[in-house]
Write a protein that holds these residues in place. Structure first.
Motif, mmCIF file in Angstrom:
data_model
loop_
_atom_site.group_PDB
_atom_site.id
_atom_site.type_symbol
_atom_site.label_atom_id
_atom_site.label_comp_id
_atom_site.label_asym_id
_atom_site.label_seq_id
_atom_site.Cartn_x
_atom_site.Cartn_y
_atom_site.Cartn_z
ATOM 1 N N UNK A 69 0.855 -1.170 0.000
ATOM 2 C CA UNK A 69 0.000 0.000 0.000
ATOM 3 C C UNK A 69 0.896 1.226 0.000
ATOM 4 N N UNK A 70 0.383 2.384 -0.424
ATOM 5 C CA UNK A 70 1.231 3.580 -0.462
ATOM 6 C C UNK A 70 1.855 3.919 0.885
ATOM 7 N N UNK A 71 1.158 3.609 2.001
ATOM 8 C CA UNK A 71 1.700 3.911 3.320
ATOM 9 C C UNK A 71 2.836 2.973 3.717
ATOM 10 N N UNK A 72 3.019 1.885 3.000
ATOM 11 C CA UNK A 72 4.043 0.907 3.345
ATOM 12 C C UNK A 72 5.371 1.136 2.635
ATOM 13 N N UNK A 92 7.780 3.532 7.174
ATOM 14 C CA UNK A 92 7.049 2.531 6.399
ATOM 15 C C UNK A 92 7.707 1.156 6.517
ATOM 16 N N UNK A 93 7.058 0.163 5.950
ATOM 17 C CA UNK A 93 7.628 -1.180 5.927
ATOM 18 C C UNK A 93 8.857 -1.224 5.034
ATOM 19 N N UNK A 111 10.518 7.417 16.358
ATOM 20 C CA UNK A 111 9.605 7.274 15.232
ATOM 21 C C UNK A 111 8.475 6.300 15.539
ATOM 22 N N UNK A 112 7.416 6.402 14.746
ATOM 23 C CA UNK A 112 6.296 5.469 14.835
ATOM 24 C C UNK A 112 6.577 4.347 13.842
ATOM 25 N N UNK A 113 6.782 3.138 14.351
ATOM 26 C CA UNK A 113 7.087 1.980 13.509
ATOM 27 C C UNK A 113 5.991 0.946 13.750
ATOM 28 N N UNK A 114 5.114 0.759 12.756
ATOM 29 C CA UNK A 114 3.973 -0.151 12.905
ATOM 30 C C UNK A 114 4.323 -1.596 12.604
ATOM 31 N N UNK A 118 11.226 -4.102 9.193
ATOM 32 C CA UNK A 118 11.221 -3.135 8.103
ATOM 33 C C UNK A 118 12.464 -3.339 7.251
ATOM 34 N N UNK A 119 12.386 -2.859 6.023
ATOM 35 C CA UNK A 119 13.513 -2.922 5.096
ATOM 36 C C UNK A 119 13.926 -1.511 4.731
#
Length: 190
Positions: A69-72, A92-93, A111-114, A118-119
């Motif tokens: 998704x664009x947010x990723x 982002x991811x 940071x906010x890391x959901x 992550x890469x």
């Protein structure tokens, strides 16, 4: 960039681990009950091909093989300037960082890391990068290539359950990469 899983290709331990983490997250979110979780985990741990893994996560968010998704995905580019991110920003991811002659400083400590993993892909032919991770985070820098530069990572390289894991790849032909954990804040300086 997320790669499409081919059903007949054999899976790696890392791919199995990512599916297990996804199943654990789905259980924690209340998407799977205990019995279904146990059954899917057993199948994930014994899977030999992508075709065996795909059905286990096809009905869950962030399933492998789904388009990002664009947010990723975030692409940060400049020709000669410095790329800097710090404070309260959303990671982002997948993060692409590109600069022909500049460098990058990415501070993930506030940071906010959901995502649990992550890469970060670096393309800094003549620049250097510093990546600051929150305490307890891990990073794998095995995918970073340098010509005349260097790679210095002072955090553990293997993922730990419940902690953030960052996979860093890319090229720094003449620059250097430094990955470290944040230092704890000790109050205002006088």
């Amino acid at each position: 960039m997320r790669t499409q899983m081919e059903p007949r290709i054999r899976v790696s331990d890392g791919e199995r681990d990512r599916v297990v983490q996804q199943l654990q997250q789905a259980f924690a979110d209340g998407r799977l009950g205990p019995g279904e979780m146990e059954e899917r985990l057993e199948r994930a741990l014994t899977a030999k091909s992508h075709g065996e893994l795909l059905p286990l996560v096809a009905d869950l968010p962030d399933a492998p093989g789904r388009p990002d998704t664009p947010d990723d995905v975030l692409r940060l580019t400049t020709t000669g300037g410095r790329i800097k991110r710090s404070g309260d920003w959303q990671v982002p991811r997948l993060l692409y960082v590109e600069s022909e002659y500049g460098g990058a400083r990415l501070d993930l400590s506030e940071a906010v890391v959901r995502h649990p993993e992550i890469d970060i892909e670096l393309r800094l032919p003549y620049g250097s990068a510093t990546i600051i991770l929150p305490p307890g985070a891990t990073a794998n820098v095995d995918g970073v290539r340098t010509g005349w530069g260097s790679v210095n990572c002072s955090v553990p390289g293997r993922a730990r359950p419940g902690g953030l894991h960052v996979r860093i790849t890319g090229e720094l032909e003449y620059g250097r990469l430094r990955v470290r954990a944040s230092r704890e804040w000790s109050g205002p300086r006088h």
